[in-house]
Design an enzyme around this catalytic site. Structure first.
Site, PDB file in Angstrom:
ATOM      1  N   MET A   1       0.792   2.435  -8.692  1.00 33.73           N
ATOM      2  CA  MET A   1       0.492   2.558  -7.259  1.00 33.73           C
ATOM      3  C   MET A   1       1.801   2.454  -6.469  1.00 33.73           C
ATOM      4  O   MET A   1       1.790   2.130  -5.275  1.00 33.73           O
ATOM      5  CB  MET A   1      -0.501   1.481  -6.828  1.00 33.73           C
ATOM      6  CG  MET A   1      -1.845   1.644  -7.541  1.00 33.73           C
ATOM      7  SD  MET A   1      -3.233   0.914  -6.673  1.00 33.73           S
ATOM      8  CE  MET A   1      -2.733  -0.784  -6.649  1.00 33.73           C
TER       9      MET A   1
ATOM     10  N   ALA B   1       5.690   1.166  -5.259  1.00 33.65           N
ATOM     11  CA  ALA B   1       6.421  -0.095  -5.057  1.00 33.65           C
ATOM     12  C   ALA B   1       6.967  -0.535  -6.415  1.00 33.65           C
ATOM     13  O   ALA B   1       6.734  -1.658  -6.877  1.00 33.65           O
ATOM     14  CB  ALA B   1       5.527  -1.166  -4.432  1.00 33.65           C
ATOM     15  N   LEU B   2       7.679   0.378  -7.037  1.00 36.33           N
ATOM     16  CA  LEU B   2       8.066   0.207  -8.433  1.00 36.33           C
ATOM     17  C   LEU B   2       9.052  -0.951  -8.620  1.00 36.33           C
ATOM     18  O   LEU B   2       9.904  -1.195  -7.783  1.00 36.33           O
ATOM     19  CB  LEU B   2       8.697   1.506  -8.961  1.00 36.33           C
ATOM     20  CG  LEU B   2       7.808   2.752  -8.852  1.00 36.33           C
ATOM     21  CD1 LEU B   2       8.537   3.971  -9.416  1.00 36.33           C
ATOM     22  CD2 LEU B   2       6.473   2.550  -9.575  1.00 36.33           C
TER      23      LEU B   2
ATOM     24  N   HIS C   1       7.362  -1.574 -14.062  1.00 35.74           N
ATOM     25  CA  HIS C   1       6.995  -0.150 -14.123  1.00 35.74           C
ATOM     26  C   HIS C   1       8.060   0.642 -14.872  1.00 35.74           C
ATOM     27  O   HIS C   1       7.743   1.546 -15.659  1.00 35.74           O
ATOM     28  CB  HIS C   1       6.889   0.447 -12.715  1.00 35.74           C
ATOM     29  CG  HIS C   1       5.831  -0.160 -11.864  1.00 35.74           C
ATOM     30  ND1 HIS C   1       6.109  -0.899 -10.745  1.00 35.74           N
ATOM     31  CD2 HIS C   1       4.473  -0.121 -11.961  1.00 35.74           C
ATOM     32  CE1 HIS C   1       4.977  -1.296 -10.176  1.00 35.74           C
ATOM     33  NE2 HIS C   1       3.978  -0.848 -10.890  1.00 35.74           N
TER      34      HIS C   1
ATOM     35  N   GLN D   1     -10.089   1.124  -5.318  1.00 39.59           N
ATOM     36  CA  GLN D   1     -10.026  -0.096  -6.111  1.00 39.59           C
ATOM     37  C   GLN D   1      -9.702  -1.334  -5.272  1.00 39.59           C
ATOM     38  O   GLN D   1      -9.538  -2.428  -5.808  1.00 39.59           O
ATOM     39  CB  GLN D   1      -9.041   0.050  -7.262  1.00 39.59           C
ATOM     40  CG  GLN D   1      -7.572   0.072  -6.888  1.00 39.59           C
ATOM     41  CD  GLN D   1      -6.709   0.396  -8.091  1.00 39.59           C
ATOM     42  OE1 GLN D   1      -6.661   1.521  -8.563  1.00 39.59           O
ATOM     43  NE2 GLN D   1      -6.005  -0.598  -8.623  1.00 39.59           N
TER      44      GLN D   1
ATOM     45  N   GLN E   1      -7.453  -5.051 -17.051  1.00 39.30           N
ATOM     46  CA  GLN E   1      -7.435  -3.608 -16.755  1.00 39.30           C
ATOM     47  C   GLN E   1      -7.167  -2.805 -18.035  1.00 39.30           C
ATOM     48  O   GLN E   1      -7.807  -1.774 -18.291  1.00 39.30           O
ATOM     49  CB  GLN E   1      -6.345  -3.312 -15.725  1.00 39.30           C
ATOM     50  CG  GLN E   1      -6.046  -1.828 -15.536  1.00 39.30           C
ATOM     51  CD  GLN E   1      -5.103  -1.591 -14.369  1.00 39.30           C
ATOM     52  OE1 GLN E   1      -5.519  -1.588 -13.233  1.00 39.30           O
ATOM     53  NE2 GLN E   1      -3.823  -1.382 -14.654  1.00 39.30           N
TER      54      GLN E   1
ATOM     55  N   SER F   1       4.182  -5.810  -7.736  1.00 42.53           N
ATOM     56  CA  SER F   1       4.524  -5.215  -6.441  1.00 42.53           C
ATOM     57  C   SER F   1       4.195  -6.172  -5.305  1.00 42.53           C
ATOM     58  O   SER F   1       4.757  -6.082  -4.222  1.00 42.53           O
ATOM     59  CB  SER F   1       3.750  -3.910  -6.243  1.00 42.53           C
ATOM     60  OG  SER F   1       4.016  -3.048  -7.319  1.00 42.53           O
TER      61      SER F   1
END
Ligand code: PAF
EC number: 6.3.2.1
Length: 279
Positions: A31, A33-34, A38, A62, A154, A187
């Protein structure tokens, strides 16, 4: 050179060309905002695939809390620079209307592993994750997908849906990347005040102490109670859960045996932090 693609049709064209020449495509869904967590996934993807797609989509479906969605950090220019430096081939950054066009009416819902913990405290969250991940797998046509173990539940939900829906993709879990003081990279960490940032590693410390105690034979309930106390004493406002569970089924365990994990979510000021470790 990282190419930015925003439409599913353009992405499909690109991936079809790659696949025609026999290339294996890896995808890292994010999503944005690495952070280094990531980037470690992108590097794993680079090592295990011929072409790498990183997706950035802040998925409204989500977020059970509209405030959290609004405040979610976004900086695509910075993210793109990081991906370029890492040699990622494509940044797929669709807009909401590309992912959820007018008339969109389908939901992917995984029962069982998605019910406790995040599922209990964030109603609808995993329906949003499962739906968007299924769509991203369809849109990228990747053969391998890389997810961080930081979001352990997840990862189990994604594994379940890939198996259940016969999606031809291999899901690869990659270790959590931590700051030097043990705080799991996220993030959301940029939203911590300086004071909260200094308190934040207490969550991981307490979980490590509990894991050691359980390994040494302490009763699970006592080890968890001590960890919860330590987290609150350190300055966390609230613990949503701090549980000892089967690593795969996520059923609660009252003693060690099968591969197990400690998993936690706690509020530090207005920021919700999650973490998990193997026991
Ligand atoms: O882990 C995340 O960043 C998100 O849940 C994911 C997998 C990209 C789906 O939106």
């Amino acid at each position: 050179m990282t190419e930015v693609i925003r439409s599913a049709a353009a992405l499909r064209e690109k991936v079809t060309t790659w696949k025609r020449s026999g290339m294996l495509v890896g995808v890292v869904p994010t999503m944005g905002a690495l952070h280094d967590g990531h980037l470690s996934l992108a590097r794993a993807a680079r090592g295990q695939s011929d072409r790498v797609i990183v997706t950035i989509f802040v998925n409204p479906m989500q977020f059970n809390n509209p405030e959290d969605l609004k405040k979610y950090p976004r900086d695509e220019a910075r993210d793109l620079a990081l991906l370029k430096a890492d040699g990622v081939d494509v940044l797929f950054a669709p807009g909401p209307e590309e992912v959820y066009p007018r008339g969109f009416a389908s939901t992917v819902s995984v029962t069982g592993v998605s019910a406790p913990m995040e599922g209990a405290f964030r109603p609808g969250h995993f329906d949003g994750v499962a739906t968007v991940v299924t769509k991203l797998f369809g849109m990228t046509q990747a053969g391998r997908a890389f997810f961080g173990e930081k979001d352990w539940q997840q990862l189990q939900v994604v594994r379940r849906l890939v198996t259940d829906l016969n999606i031809p993709i291999r899901v690869i879990g990659c270790p959590t990347i931590r700051e030097e003081d043990g705080l799991a990279m996220s993030s959301r960490n940029v939203r911590l005040t300086e004071q909260e940032r200094s308190v934040a590693p207490a969550l991981h410390r307490a979980m490590q102490a509990a894991a050691e105690a359980i390994r040494a034979g302490a009763p699970v309930a006592a080890a968890l109670a001590e960890a919860r106390d330590a987290v609150l004493r350190a300055g966390f406002a609230e613990i949503e859960y701090l549980d000892f569970r089967d690593a795969e089924t996520l059923e609660p365990l009252d003693r060690p045996g099968p591969p197990a994990r400690l998993l936690a979510a706690a509020m530090l000021g207005a920021v919700r932090l999650i973490d998990n470790i193997a026991v």
